[in-house]
Design a protein around this motif. Structure first.
Motif, PDB file in Angstrom:
ATOM      1  N   ASP A  45     -49.093  17.619 -15.272  1.00  0.00           N
ATOM      2  CA  ASP A  45     -49.946  16.460 -15.014  1.00  0.00           C
ATOM      3  C   ASP A  45     -50.348  15.758 -16.304  1.00  0.00           C
ATOM      4  O   ASP A  45     -50.355  14.521 -16.376  1.00  0.00           O
ATOM      5  CB  ASP A  45     -51.200  16.894 -14.247  1.00  0.00           C
ATOM      6  N   GLU A  49     -49.374  11.977 -17.080  1.00  0.00           N
ATOM      7  CA  GLU A  49     -50.430  10.979 -17.298  1.00  0.00           C
ATOM      8  C   GLU A  49     -50.246  10.266 -18.637  1.00  0.00           C
ATOM      9  O   GLU A  49     -50.659   9.117 -18.801  1.00  0.00           O
ATOM     10  CB  GLU A  49     -51.802  11.653 -17.231  1.00  0.00           C
ATOM     11  N   THR A  53     -42.498  11.727 -17.580  1.00  0.00           N
ATOM     12  CA  THR A  53     -42.333  12.168 -16.188  1.00  0.00           C
ATOM     13  C   THR A  53     -40.998  12.855 -15.911  1.00  0.00           C
ATOM     14  O   THR A  53     -40.713  13.210 -14.774  1.00  0.00           O
ATOM     15  CB  THR A  53     -42.474  10.965 -15.238  1.00  0.00           C
ATOM     16  N   ARG A  75     -45.238  18.186  -7.023  1.00  0.00           N
ATOM     17  CA  ARG A  75     -45.246  16.971  -7.836  1.00  0.00           C
ATOM     18  C   ARG A  75     -43.914  16.242  -7.639  1.00  0.00           C
ATOM     19  O   ARG A  75     -43.115  16.094  -8.566  1.00  0.00           O
ATOM     20  CB  ARG A  75     -45.463  17.313  -9.317  1.00  0.00           C
ATOM     21  N   ARG A 212     -52.200  14.846 -23.128  1.00  0.00           N
ATOM     22  CA  ARG A 212     -52.028  13.521 -22.537  1.00  0.00           C
ATOM     23  C   ARG A 212     -51.988  12.448 -23.625  1.00  0.00           C
ATOM     24  O   ARG A 212     -51.138  11.550 -23.612  1.00  0.00           O
ATOM     25  CB  ARG A 212     -53.170  13.251 -21.554  1.00  0.00           C
TER      26      ARG A 212
END
Length: 223
Positions: A45, A49, A53, A75, A212
């Motif tokens: 995640d 974010e 991906t 996911r 992130r």
């Protein structure tokens, strides 16, 4: 050309197009070895974010196949591949887990043949012109250069672009923010693989915000 050869050529063309699509989406592909099962979802995640991906989950740990299964189920918006695939048995296990692509650190005749027979596109590893020729003879045109910096880095890729004009690479191993732009500027580089955006200590500490941010900053270097 024989019928079987025509069918093989057609299947390889489809797989090459699939690899191109995956790498175009990725640009930077995190190469992930899961140390703890509880890290699977929060790490994915945090990377997503930050804009990353497409994930390569290595089979270097006992959690690799579990991670692929869980990410594919929980996911579905991510593109999840299996890395460090060493033989036909590992390839079959990765397929069964739901891997959307396969990455190998090197090439053997058996593994390249298994990749031809698989429905999942494979990015075979190479560290030399001889490795490339082994795959090239079977129709492969997309490779992982590993370990990239040890193999000569951008200078090696420039040299390989001469005899292998139709071949493109995903260099992995030693790629970092300092040399990322030099790699991505080369016409025969599709994307790069790396780990710098999720330092192992950050993962251990659950510092998902830092991961992130590092992921977003990595992509900003390419804008």
């Amino acid at each position: 050309m024989k019928t079987n050869d025509t069918q093989l050529h057609s299947r390889m063309a489809v797989k090459i197009a699939e690899i191109d699509s995956i790498c175009a989406r990725a640009r930077i592909m995190p190469v992930i070895t899961i140390a703890r099962e509880e890290d699977i979802l929060p790490l994915a995640d945090a990377l997503a974010e930050g804009g990353l991906t497409v994930l390569e989950i290595t089979l270097r740990s006992p959690h690799g196949l579990t991670a692929i299964r869980r990410l594919r189920a929980e996911r579905p918006g991510l593109c999840v591949g299996a890395g460090t695939v060493l033989d036909r048995q590992m390839l079959a296990a990765a397929e069964e887990a739901g891997a959307q692509f396969i990455v190998t650190p090197g090439s053997t005749a058996e593994l390249l043949q298994a990749g031809l027979e698989s429905a999942v596109p494979m990015l075979p590893g190479t560290s030399s012109a001889s490795d490339i020729m082994l795959g090239y003879g079977l129709g492969y045109r997309r490779f992982k250069l590993f370990p990239a910096e040890v193999c000569g880095g951008t200078a090696a890729l420039k040299a390989l672009g001469g005899p292998f004009g139709g071949v493109r690479f995903c260099p992995t191993g030693g790629v970092n923010p300092e040399n990322l732009q030099r790699y991505m500027a080369l016409p025969n580089v599709m994307c790069v693989g790396g780990t710098w955006m999720f330092d192992s200590q950050w993962v251990k500490n659950g510092d998902w915000g830092r991961i992130r941010q590092a992921s977003a900053e990595a992509l900003q270097l390419l804008d």
